[in-house]
Each structure stands twice: as C-alpha cells, then as structure tokens.
Design a protein around this motif. Structure first.
Motif, mmCIF file in Angstrom:
data_model
loop_
_atom_site.group_PDB
_atom_site.id
_atom_site.type_symbol
_atom_site.label_atom_id
_atom_site.label_comp_id
_atom_site.label_asym_id
_atom_site.label_seq_id
_atom_site.Cartn_x
_atom_site.Cartn_y
_atom_site.Cartn_z
ATOM 1 N N HIS A 22 0.758 -1.194 -0.041
ATOM 2 C CA HIS A 22 0.008 -0.022 0.170
ATOM 3 C C HIS A 22 0.905 1.097 0.082
ATOM 4 C CE1 HIS A 22 0.943 -0.714 4.276
ATOM 5 N NE2 HIS A 22 0.768 0.702 4.360
ATOM 6 N N ARG A 25 -2.579 7.691 0.301
ATOM 7 C CA ARG A 25 -3.605 7.999 -0.660
ATOM 8 C C ARG A 25 -2.914 9.533 -1.070
ATOM 9 N NH1 ARG A 25 -8.475 6.585 -2.055
ATOM 10 N NH2 ARG A 25 -8.492 5.312 -0.251
ATOM 11 N N TRP A 30 0.472 6.495 -6.596
ATOM 12 C CA TRP A 30 -0.361 5.613 -7.205
ATOM 13 C C TRP A 30 -1.377 5.890 -8.324
ATOM 14 C CZ3 TRP A 30 -5.692 6.059 -6.485
ATOM 15 C CH2 TRP A 30 -6.273 7.117 -5.902
ATOM 16 N N GLN A 31 -1.131 7.231 -8.446
ATOM 17 C CA GLN A 31 -2.252 7.687 -9.652
ATOM 18 C C GLN A 31 -1.415 8.045 -10.839
ATOM 19 O OE1 GLN A 31 -3.811 11.259 -7.664
ATOM 20 N NE2 GLN A 31 -5.662 10.315 -7.286
ATOM 21 N N VAL A 81 -4.256 -0.912 -8.928
ATOM 22 C CA VAL A 81 -4.600 -0.096 -7.750
ATOM 23 C C VAL A 81 -5.868 -0.529 -6.974
ATOM 24 C CG1 VAL A 81 -5.285 2.191 -6.927
ATOM 25 C CG2 VAL A 81 -3.668 1.952 -8.592
ATOM 26 N N ASP A 83 -8.590 -0.023 -4.160
ATOM 27 C CA ASP A 83 -9.439 0.857 -3.146
ATOM 28 C C ASP A 83 -10.319 0.321 -2.665
ATOM 29 O OD1 ASP A 83 -9.643 3.197 -1.910
ATOM 30 O OD2 ASP A 83 -10.270 4.434 -3.760
ATOM 31 N N LEU A 88 -7.708 -3.956 1.933
ATOM 32 C CA LEU A 88 -6.631 -3.292 2.774
ATOM 33 C C LEU A 88 -6.318 -3.797 4.081
ATOM 34 C CD1 LEU A 88 -7.360 0.122 1.451
ATOM 35 C CD2 LEU A 88 -5.249 -0.987 1.163
ATOM 36 N N VAL A 125 -3.920 3.321 -0.211
ATOM 37 C CA VAL A 125 -4.658 2.753 -1.343
ATOM 38 C C VAL A 125 -3.920 1.571 -1.432
ATOM 39 C CG1 VAL A 125 -5.840 4.632 -2.511
ATOM 40 C CG2 VAL A 125 -3.356 4.093 -3.029
#
Length: 178
Positions: A22, A25, A30-31, A81, A83, A88, A125
């Motif tokens: 993880h 966020r 992660w994006q 990814v 979410d 988690l 995430v």
C-alpha cells in the motif's frame, strides 16, 4: 515504485505471483501510472566494494581495477490499484502477521481500536503487482581466478561490514553444488 522494502508481501495463488502492499492516498505515485505500461520492482541484496589491492595478482601483473559485487532481483509485472477497505485490512493483517512472527509478544491490527484503524485505512490505497518475469543477477567475482577469489573473500571478511560478509559468503559458495 518505492513501495516494497522487504519481500514479506509476495503471494502465490493459482500459479501466479503477486506483490501486494500500500501507499499513502496523499502520495501521487499511485495515480501516476498507465495501466498498459509494465512496472519494475528492484530487490537489492547485499553489495560491496571490491578493492583492487585485495587481488593476489596485483603484485604479479598490476592489471587490476576496483569493482562492485552485488546480488539483485528484478520483478517485472503489471500494476493494479485497489481501493477497497476489506482488501486493505486483510492485506495489513497479513503483512503485520508476517512482520511480527519473530516476536514473543506479537502485535495485531485488531489490538488497535477498530475506529482508529478504519480511519487510517481510509488514508491508504492498495497496490498489487502481478509478476510476469523475475530476473536475478549476482556479480560475485566469478570472473576472477581462484586465488583472487580467495583474497576477495579475505578482504571482505576483514571489513567486518554485514554486506561484505554476505558477499564474501556468496563469492565462496559460487560454483559449488547447492
């Protein structure tokens, strides 16, 4: 992606290997990826400088140079990814269990208040990498003569550094039946 520091997150299911972990966020990493582009995770093992002054052949020919010995594994794959709070929590419980396994008194995620952990889970995430290829490499003075290898082992041992001792053991065991 600098998300995995130890391979306690390797999972094998249905003959597929995954790396799971993880990131925060708030971390844009992660994006910042394209789903159709592969990823590379590098697991660096022990590594050590090799001084040319250690080579037994230095006095014979002078034809020696410094180098670096190392062990490394590259894991190639595709990134997904995740979410999902339940995923988690399960992943955090598994990672914690593996990391706490050697302790007499083992902490568990359930030891913290549920509302507290739920709030923290909202701030991360999940990352899952399906491994498509693993490539390992070891440079452990295998190109050197036996007497140079012996002097490299001695030089690394004399340093007393933990990585040096691990590389010395790798130099010593190279080529021996396992």
């Amino acid at each position: 992606m600098p998300i995995i520091s130890r391979c306690t997150c390797l999972w094998i299911q249905h003959h597929l290997a995954f790396l799971r972990g993880h990131v925060a966020r708030a971390n844009p990493i992660w994006q910042d990826f394209a789903e159709d582009v592969g990823v590379l995770v590098i697991f660096s093992g022990p590594n050590a400088y090799i001084s040319p002054s250690w080579y037994a052949t230095k006095t014979e020919t002078g034809k020696v140079v410094p180098t670096w010995n190392y062990k490394v594994v590259h894991a190639y794959g595709s990134l997904k990814v995740i979410d999902d709070a339940a995923w988690l929590r399960s992943n955090l419980e598994a990672l914690t269990s593996q990391s706490e396994a050697s302790f007499t008194e083992q902490w568990q995620v359930s030891d913290a208040p549920h509302a507290f952990t739920e709030k923290l889970i909202e701030s991360i995430v999940g990352i899952e990498i399906v491994i498509t290829k693993l490539v390992g490499k070891a440079k452990v003075s295998q190109n050197q003569s036996p007497k140079n290898r012996a002097s490299v082992i001695q030089g690394l041992t004399d340093t007393g550094h933990s990585d040096g001792l691990l590389i010395a053991a790798a130099v010593e065991s190279y080529g021996k039946p396992s």
